[in-house]
Scaffold this active site. Sequence first.
Site, PDB file in Angstrom:
ATOM      1  N   ASN A 162       0.849  -1.196   0.000  1.00  0.00           N
ATOM      2  CA  ASN A 162       0.000   0.000   0.000  1.00  0.00           C
ATOM      3  C   ASN A 162       0.880   1.239   0.000  1.00  0.00           C
ATOM      4  OD1 ASN A 162       0.518   0.781   2.898  1.00  0.00           O
ATOM      5  ND2 ASN A 162      -0.458  -1.214   3.247  1.00  0.00           N
ATOM      6  N   ASP A 192      -4.396  -6.669   5.064  1.00  0.00           N
ATOM      7  CA  ASP A 192      -5.402  -7.550   5.666  1.00  0.00           C
ATOM      8  C   ASP A 192      -5.307  -8.976   5.129  1.00  0.00           C
ATOM      9  OD1 ASP A 192      -6.642  -5.605   7.309  1.00  0.00           O
ATOM     10  OD2 ASP A 192      -7.659  -4.785   5.554  1.00  0.00           O
ATOM     11  N   LYS A 216       9.141 -16.253 -10.892  1.00  0.00           N
ATOM     12  CA  LYS A 216       8.377 -15.122 -11.392  1.00  0.00           C
ATOM     13  C   LYS A 216       7.302 -15.599 -12.357  1.00  0.00           C
ATOM     14  CE  LYS A 216       8.769 -10.926 -14.171  1.00  0.00           C
ATOM     15  NZ  LYS A 216       9.660 -10.042 -14.958  1.00  0.00           N
ATOM     16  N   PRO A 272      -2.849 -12.262  10.276  1.00  0.00           N
ATOM     17  CA  PRO A 272      -3.170 -12.120  11.704  1.00  0.00           C
ATOM     18  C   PRO A 272      -3.403 -10.652  12.045  1.00  0.00           C
ATOM     19  CG  PRO A 272      -0.831 -12.575  11.396  1.00  0.00           C
ATOM     20  CD  PRO A 272      -1.485 -12.772  10.062  1.00  0.00           C
ATOM     21  N   ILE A 280      -2.739  -7.853  14.315  1.00  0.00           N
ATOM     22  CA  ILE A 280      -1.717  -7.573  15.321  1.00  0.00           C
ATOM     23  C   ILE A 280      -2.292  -6.811  16.497  1.00  0.00           C
ATOM     24  CG2 ILE A 280       0.489  -6.402  15.734  1.00  0.00           C
ATOM     25  CD1 ILE A 280       1.105  -6.878  12.735  1.00  0.00           C
ATOM     26  N   LEU A 281      -3.023  -5.741  16.224  1.00  0.00           N
ATOM     27  CA  LEU A 281      -3.571  -4.922  17.317  1.00  0.00           C
ATOM     28  C   LEU A 281      -4.532  -5.723  18.175  1.00  0.00           C
ATOM     29  CD1 LEU A 281      -3.965  -2.236  18.781  1.00  0.00           C
ATOM     30  CD2 LEU A 281      -5.656  -1.617  17.030  1.00  0.00           C
ATOM     31  N   PHE A 326      -4.612   2.772  14.944  1.00  0.00           N
ATOM     32  CA  PHE A 326      -4.750   3.772  13.888  1.00  0.00           C
ATOM     33  C   PHE A 326      -5.742   3.252  12.863  1.00  0.00           C
ATOM     34  CE2 PHE A 326      -1.580   6.410  15.538  1.00  0.00           C
ATOM     35  CZ  PHE A 326      -1.446   7.547  14.748  1.00  0.00           C
ATOM     36  N   LYS A 359     -13.742   0.297  14.813  1.00  0.00           N
ATOM     37  CA  LYS A 359     -12.459  -0.332  15.115  1.00  0.00           C
ATOM     38  C   LYS A 359     -12.184  -0.284  16.613  1.00  0.00           C
ATOM     39  CE  LYS A 359      -7.690  -0.574  13.478  1.00  0.00           C
ATOM     40  NZ  LYS A 359      -6.753  -0.137  12.427  1.00  0.00           N
ATOM     41  N   LYS A 399     -11.763  -3.892  18.342  1.00  0.00           N
ATOM     42  CA  LYS A 399     -10.442  -4.257  18.871  1.00  0.00           C
ATOM     43  C   LYS A 399     -10.366  -4.134  20.388  1.00  0.00           C
ATOM     44  CE  LYS A 399      -8.999  -4.801  14.630  1.00  0.00           C
ATOM     45  NZ  LYS A 399      -7.889  -4.125  13.973  1.00  0.00           N
TER      46      LYS A 399
END
Length: 413
Positions: A216, A285, A295, A313, A315-316, A333, A347, A351
């Site tokens: 990203n 994600d 390749k 997974p 993480i937060l 974030f 979120k 979370k």
Amino acid sequence: MSQRLDLAGRRIVLGLSGGIACYKAADLCRELVKAGATVQVVMTEAARAFITPVTMQALSGRAVFTDQWDARPDNNMAHIQLGRDADAILIAPASADFIAKLAQGRADELLSLTCLARPIERTPLLVAPAMNREMWAHPATQRNVAQIVADGATVLGPTAGEQACGEIGDGRMLEPVELRDALIAFFQPKRLAGKTLLVTAGPTFEAIDPVRGITNHSSGKMGFAIARAAAEAGAQVTLVAGPVHLPTPAGVRRINVQSAQQMFDAVLPLAPQHDVFVATAAVADWRPAHITTHKIKKEGGKAVPSFDLVENPDILAAVARLPEADRPWCVGFAAESHELLKHARQKLERKRVPLVVGNLGPATFGRDDNTLVLVDAHGHRELPSGDKLTLARALVAEVAARLPSQLDFGTPA
């Protein structure tokens, strides 16, 4: 964007002792002035053999002091007035001889007199050593450095590198920008003194084949700014960084990773060792279920490849689910493309963390400025738009104010 004046209103005595690193002092002076400081240069006789007072006057905008008998101050006591008028004295470069003077309390010229006569309780002394590697390693120099630290001085550096004599080793003065940032950090409130903080930053890269991958636009700048601001605030900081090309903030321990799984594997064992966890990274994600060994070639008539994805997974969420005794105070974030408040609050609740910081990803990725909104169980509040380091310092102040004696789910923003 206009330059951030981190040293605005600060009066700095910049002292130069003898050494080839005096050439760096010219750029340092310029950097301090650009950061808003009023710089008064004081030079020893030895320093004047390497760089002229005219040069330093041009860069500081103020006449340079070189003589203990200078009659410009009203009381004819430059060595007293200079120290009393300053917010700090920075000696850069500080030669082995000058450090010995400081350690022994000798005062046979204006700069050492000024250091000795300064009000210790309100005029700090910062020293940037610069000398040959053998001089730096000598037991006498090490004793002298230990003594000036015991007497209250702050020693900045030195670092290792190529020296003017052609040798390579410790003793090289920090670069001007590093010294400027160290001085800025010195003046920052130590709101997180004694705390430990773990930060994730940047994107992750999920390989498709040995060449390509899913990633990203995250630049990592916000996370790196938070790591720097936390270190400035006195915290011991560990930064787990995805694939970005940013310099590590001073005093920060950095761990480089590529994928979301690698970031997860780095963070989970570290989280219980930290008081605060700030999940700034833009973690992918999903990742390809299988990585092609070679390749994937584009060949005429061959079907466009497709990929099965599996979830990475979280993480937060994993850190927030740790047992209470092992769980740091968590900050999430939320980088969204629309309906920021709605998604940030979802979120927060999903979370189960005390604070989520929201921003619009497309409007901030790669930029030096940002707009943040703080979302907690009691509401939300937007921080004034600004450059990312200014916002990071504001966020660090928020976190410091919210840190509970035991985990709860937030204090009103």
